[in-house]
Design an enzyme around this catalytic site. Sequence first.
Site, PDB file in Angstrom:
ATOM      1  N   GLY A   1      19.718  -7.831 -12.417  1.00  0.00           N
ATOM      2  CA  GLY A   1      19.127  -9.150 -12.613  1.00  0.00           C
ATOM      3  C   GLY A   1      18.035  -9.493 -11.619  1.00  0.00           C
ATOM      4  N   ASP A   2      18.086  -8.938 -10.421  1.00  0.00           N
ATOM      5  CA  ASP A   2      17.064  -9.275  -9.417  1.00  0.00           C
ATOM      6  C   ASP A   2      16.855  -8.113  -8.436  1.00  0.00           C
ATOM      7  OD1 ASP A   2      15.195 -10.864  -8.129  1.00  0.00           O
ATOM      8  OD2 ASP A   2      16.676 -11.906  -6.899  1.00  0.00           O
ATOM      9  N   PRO A   3      16.556  -6.917  -8.950  1.00  0.00           N
ATOM     10  CA  PRO A   3      16.480  -5.753  -8.060  1.00  0.00           C
ATOM     11  C   PRO A   3      15.152  -5.653  -7.311  1.00  0.00           C
ATOM     12  CG  PRO A   3      16.086  -5.054 -10.304  1.00  0.00           C
ATOM     13  CD  PRO A   3      16.305  -6.547 -10.347  1.00  0.00           C
ATOM     14  N   THR A   4      14.900  -6.596  -6.427  1.00  0.00           N
ATOM     15  CA  THR A   4      13.698  -6.533  -5.599  1.00  0.00           C
ATOM     16  C   THR A   4      14.005  -5.697  -4.362  1.00  0.00           C
ATOM     17  OG1 THR A   4      14.284  -8.442  -4.268  1.00  0.00           O
ATOM     18  CG2 THR A   4      13.112  -8.879  -6.315  1.00  0.00           C
TER      19      THR A   4
END
Lengths: 324, 195
Positions: free
Chosen positions: B111-114
């Site tokens: 969902g938010d793989p920064t």
Amino acid sequence: MIVLGIEGTAWNLSASLVNEDTVLCEASAPYIPIAGGIHPREAAQHFAGSVASVIRQVLRSIDPDLIDGVAFSQGPGLGPCLRIVGTAARVLSLRLNVPLVGVNHCIAHIEVERWNTDLKDPVTLYVSGANSQVLSYRHKRYRILGETLDIGIGNCIDKFARSAGLSHPGGPKVEHLAGTSQNYVPMPYVVKGMDFSFSGLATAAQQTLSSAPVEDVCFSLQETAFSMLVEVTERALSQTKKTDLLLAGGVGANKRLQEMLAIMCEERGAEFFRPKSEYLQDNGAMIAYTGLLMLSHGVKTTIESSAANPNFRPDEVEVQWISG
Amino acid sequence: MDQRLVEATVGAEAKVSIYADVVIKERVPKGYRIKALDEKLRKERTRLEARIQSDARQSGVSTPIILDVNDYTIVMERIKGDLVHRVINERIAEQVGETLCRLHAAGIAHGDPTTRNMIVSAGRVCLIDFGLAYYDGGVEARGVDVHVFFQTLEAMYDSAQQLKEAFLRGYARYCSDAALVIDRVEVIKLRGRYL
């Protein structure tokens, strides 16, 4: 520059004349269904019967030679309605011998409010019958950061309202009844990433009518749906690091939604601009003003490319009138 | 246990306090929601995040060990190491590809793989912050994850192209249908909606 704009995507047929600074004139002939919701064919028949008189009313206020362009709502909206407005706009443009410009209805909602508020770069929550989107400008486009996966919030409320025996439009009646209850009945809360879904919620609310008082269902429906919208809007503010929030579209008139957005903005130190109600609903001025922005930056629509576009997405438009 | 607070941050949804040995993530109440809905959502999401994070770990993805879960808080192991954001190179990008592929193969999207949500610790890439994670092994969900990772590369590093290629080498090593995901990334990119 003076532009004549015609709006007609769903229920409101409206024509307007604007210049850079102000709305010079506006005339409208809203379609009001006798029973049930908006019927596309009947709406289009109403538009066909009224479009000439609406345009005549605004033309009467000005020397037609002073008009520099004709703008029309090209989409998104109901195909039969869009085609009436498109035809009228093409005729006018040829008759007055001025350029034609097709305007995206969602972008027009944003631009007319930026005009009113002087906001440079807000995040916009746009909520109407058919549309529910969170938008933000970046690199020449209004990006859709989040949107409904199925029906718009207004449609969800109206569907429920009809099955509760409330007449069209259901929004204000549901809002009134919701204000008389504090009893929350759990409802499906569907946020997927930055998107949300209202069709399951509409069904659940309709079914709950058999087991709970109508006020409680109205209250629970509003609280659930609006919390979903506010959550995604907050995440959009957080991701974009923007600090101004605009609210656009007819459902934006709801006081509880405004209150929730105001609280969210206050808690995170953002600024919420309460919209003026006359610009929340569909209106000709927003089409005329956005058309003016486009024409003054050299954007025109040829007759060949002026067909109605019922699924016209705001991110299809290259935004020439904002730099950066 | 060492109790010193190292750092505290507040996001859109939660407050994260980093202590010497543990991290405590607490979902904060939202004033705009009525209490019944607010508490229900915060409880459900706290439980879901903890479950996904430990499921990911069981599938062989390195994630912080969960020590305790309460109504609104998760207490987890603190991973010591460097943020991928600071130390990324081609070798690490390849490892990120392997790690994300392993997560996806387990039917989980982060969902938010920064690069700020990954830590290199003892030579392994560890994924943190499962706050936006969900169960979905479909091409779309996986494509969005890869796209988000690429976006952070493009925004931050001159060598983005080489890093992307290294990532894809790692990703394709374990995911036989990587080509499908990569095609979808192009489609998602054109929509231009994820930041």
